[in-house]
Write an enzyme that holds these catalytic residues in place. Sequence first.
Site: not given
Length: 433
Positions: A28, A57, A128, A197
């Site tokens: 990030r 990511d 991601h 996720e």
Amino acid sequence: MSSIDRAPLELDGEPRFAWRGVMLDVARRFRPMPDLLRFVDLLAAHGLNVLQLHLTDDQGWRFEVRRYPRLTEAGGRRSESQLGHGPSATGDGVPHEGWYTQRELRELVQYAAARGIRIVPEIDVPGHACAVLAAYPEYGVGEVEAVRARVPEPWTRFGISDEVLNVEEETVRFVCDVFDEVCDVFDSEVVGIGGDEAQKRRWHEDPRTQDLLAERGLADEAELQAWFLGRIASHLAERGRRVVGWDEMLEGRRPAPDAVVASWRGSVGAGLAARLGHDVVLCPDLWTYLDYRQSDDPEEPIPVGTVLSLRDAASFDPVPDDAPAALRDRVVGVQANVWTEHLDSRERLDYAVFPRLGAFAEVAWNGGPLDWAEFGSRLPGYLAWLEAQGVDFRPLGGPRPDQQRPGVPGVPRRRADRIAQLARLTADLADPA
Ligand code: ACM
């Protein structure tokens, strides 16, 4: 041979846990090499011994892959970043880019090893995935042109994207090629494959993915994810490595027997992993997510997550007395996770990490929660040490004006809501007994 002396913390005798880790999200927010080296020094000074580097990511790919140069050329740069969190977040209008060469990362591995720290690289698949797809849309779900249109660049927003890798053999080969280069650079026996996720919507709605799922005799998308991660784990096993993945890895089918499970969503995943005989690293978000807000003060910069005060960090009890015996046996470590969506400078990273890392480090070393009054009596010495190292820590009384982010929205969460959400998210992993 650390270049910083040990921090004045109680780190005596033998450490309780073999894995005393920190995960740093450099995807990030790219942090230049000097900052990484300094971070390693600080971890060593805290008696920690693992730095998990979250290298990829949605928002960026930071690991040079010689065979696939567009991963960094296109995946290592985004036009701007989300400013703040939640529906009223805006964009900062500032391009963000950077990646590490293999040479730099080899140097980092050596530098860290000389200070007793193992670098555990993490390439996050199959979710991601926006940075990968911005570089190589052919690995996304659906027609290449459609993926290109959906993902023109690494994601400039934060949150959980629907984008995932597709599950073609070519894609598995691509990911294995990437991990081959990871193995060339990093000597850690344990390699991170992510697994967290990954949204199942695209797989569910895509006829080609559904055909592949059926051909492979898989029941659903959870099994498909387990199949995908299993293929990567088998490939890494051929290179003498075993995987660490987030606790979603337990969904669908069992992971590789020697997989390490990083349990972040409460303790349900940890319990199941332990019963299945996996090594477990505990990183429950309520106690170890150092991006979470440090108080209820509205001046906390971009408040996200539940309140995780210094005192909360000190109260982390990784394996309480009443924990099941299997868990007691299988927990190999604890890890603090530093997600960096809102930590866009070294100073903001310092603010989030310190002094909570001091409390975490003592828990990691000694194995249990700290006596708050006793720890408090030693805090001034520790804070003075941080100051002397030039660490821009959070003052105990709250953020200084220059540490605040007035007008930049966050999304504070209530603890009870998060606990209820975790129960829902991990219901499939709960012990039926
Ligand atoms: C995670 O916090 N997504 C592991």
